[in-house]
Design an enzyme around this catalytic site. Structure first.
Site, mmCIF file in Angstrom:
data_model
loop_
_atom_site.group_PDB
_atom_site.id
_atom_site.type_symbol
_atom_site.label_atom_id
_atom_site.label_comp_id
_atom_site.label_asym_id
_atom_site.label_seq_id
_atom_site.Cartn_x
_atom_site.Cartn_y
_atom_site.Cartn_z
ATOM 1 N N ASN A 1 -7.660 -2.793 14.171
ATOM 2 C CA ASN A 1 -8.768 -2.348 14.041
ATOM 3 C C ASN A 1 -8.916 -4.034 13.256
ATOM 4 O O ASN A 1 -9.947 -4.418 12.303
ATOM 5 C CB ASN A 1 -9.509 -1.660 13.052
ATOM 6 N N GLU B 1 -10.196 -1.833 5.411
ATOM 7 C CA GLU B 1 -9.707 -1.457 6.494
ATOM 8 C C GLU B 1 -11.105 -2.200 6.488
ATOM 9 O O GLU B 1 -12.626 -2.824 5.338
ATOM 10 C CB GLU B 1 -11.073 -0.159 7.026
ATOM 11 N N HIS C 1 -6.966 -4.612 10.673
ATOM 12 C CA HIS C 1 -6.583 -4.640 8.972
ATOM 13 C C HIS C 1 -5.805 -5.010 8.244
ATOM 14 O O HIS C 1 -4.792 -5.578 9.007
ATOM 15 C CB HIS C 1 -6.760 -2.831 8.197
ATOM 16 N N ASP D 1 0.711 -0.928 -0.395
ATOM 17 C CA ASP D 1 -0.141 -0.175 0.212
ATOM 18 C C ASP D 1 1.338 1.197 -0.429
ATOM 19 O O ASP D 1 2.434 0.942 0.387
ATOM 20 C CB ASP D 1 -0.999 0.155 1.463
HETATM 21 C C1 F6R Z 1 1.581 -1.353 6.110
HETATM 22 C C2 F6R Z 1 -0.077 -1.562 6.512
HETATM 23 C C3 F6R Z 1 -0.480 -2.137 7.386
HETATM 24 C C4 F6R Z 1 0.227 -2.207 8.990
HETATM 25 C C5 F6R Z 1 -0.889 -2.755 10.229
HETATM 26 C C6 F6R Z 1 0.061 -2.040 11.346
HETATM 27 O O1 F6R Z 1 2.244 -1.679 4.656
HETATM 28 O O2 F6R Z 1 -0.072 -2.521 5.375
HETATM 29 O O3 F6R Z 1 -1.443 -2.581 7.435
HETATM 30 O O4 F6R Z 1 0.546 -3.341 8.590
HETATM 31 O O5 F6R Z 1 -0.921 -1.080 9.808
HETATM 32 O O6 F6R Z 1 0.864 -1.246 11.764
HETATM 33 P P1 F6R Z 1 2.031 -1.676 12.494
HETATM 34 O O7 F6R Z 1 3.238 -2.590 12.276
HETATM 35 O O8 F6R Z 1 2.810 -0.153 12.738
HETATM 36 O O9 F6R Z 1 1.505 -1.324 13.729
#
Ligand code: F6R
Length: 243
Positions: free
Chosen positions: A136, A143, A138, A67
């Site tokens: 959450n 989301e 995701h 992403d």
């Molecule tokens: C990042 C991504 C997100 C993160 C998720 C967890 O490329 O796709 O899904 O993996 O938000 O983020 P952290 O690791 O910062 O807790």
């Protein structure tokens, strides 16, 4: 699904790096699906260390990232493009022309997403997809929603994600509100999936994703349907699961 329980973040990172490096050793020209955020940083550091020791060679590896924030340029230090340069690419011998991140600078969302789907197809599919898990539930920036989105699409980030990511920006107002992300079908088409999770604030998401009902309201729960998923998580992240 396999679950690997680790002591802490460092232990999680080393074990995840071991699995990624096994993939590169077994198939030097593999396609890695990569993630940003705090969760994979330790694994990337470990991979860099092994590369520096001469134990790993990225020269034939292709990577596709999950992403990117919509609207952030490559030189913006909060863009995921920039993150990948800083945390992995510039430290190893990966061929820059074979590293792909959705292009957040393409304003037309449809154009940006179709272009990225085409890239994923053209590299021949993902061998190993690395994922973090949002608080959450995701995955990528898919989301919680009423339906699963299949391919790369533009999302409005939820308040919970904006709040979680605000720590990286000077102020909450600077956090972009939209992102381009691979869809659930892109992710689920990977041959193997490796999820890393650390810390108590991930305990709910881990429990719901891996042991709760499969629902687009917890996007990570779809991973229960994948035939080859490994969750590498520390004790705190697994504290709400009865293993
Ligand atoms: C990042 C991504 C997100 C993160 C998720 C967890 O490329 O796709 O899904 O993996 O938000 O983020 P952290 O690791 O910062 O807790």
């Amino acid at each position: 699904m396999k679950i690997c329980k680790t002591k802490d973040y460092n232990d999680m990172s080393r074990k995840a790096a071991n699995l990624i490096s096994a993939q590169i050793i077994m198939k030097p020209n593999c396609v890695l699906g990569l993630a940003t955020g705090s969760s994979p940083i330790g694994a990337y550091k470990q991979l860099i260390e092994w590369y520096n020791k001469g134990d790993l060679d990225f020269s034939e590896v292709t990577s596709v990232n999950l992403d990117e924030y919509r609207g952030l340029t490559h030189d913006n230090d909060q863009s995921y493009y920039y993150f990948m340069q800083e945390n992995l690419f510039k430290h190893v011998n990966i061929d820059a022309s074979r590293t792909f991140v959705p292009d957040g600078t393409i304003e037309d969302a449809q154009e940006a997403c179709s272009a990225y789907n085409e890239i994923i197809r053209s590299v021949g599919g993902i061998d190993l997809q690395l994922l973090g898990l949002g608080r959450n539930g995701h995955i990528g920036f898919n989301e919680p929603a009423d339906t699963f989105e299949k391919e790369t699409h533009c999302v409005n980030l939820t308040q919970s994600t904006i709040d979680a990511n605000a720590r990286f920006f000077a102020s909450r107002e600077e956090v972009p509100t939209q992102a381009y992300t691979m869809g659930i079908k892109n992710i689920m088409s990977a041959k193997k999936i490796l999820v890393v999770a650390s810390g108590e604030d991930k305990a709910d998401a881990v429990q719901k994703s891996f042991f709760g009902p499969i629902t687009p309201h917890v996007p990570g729960s779809v991973l229960q349907l994948h035939p080859d998923v490994v969750l590498v998580a520390d004790e705190a992240a697994l504290s709400k699961c009865s293993l």
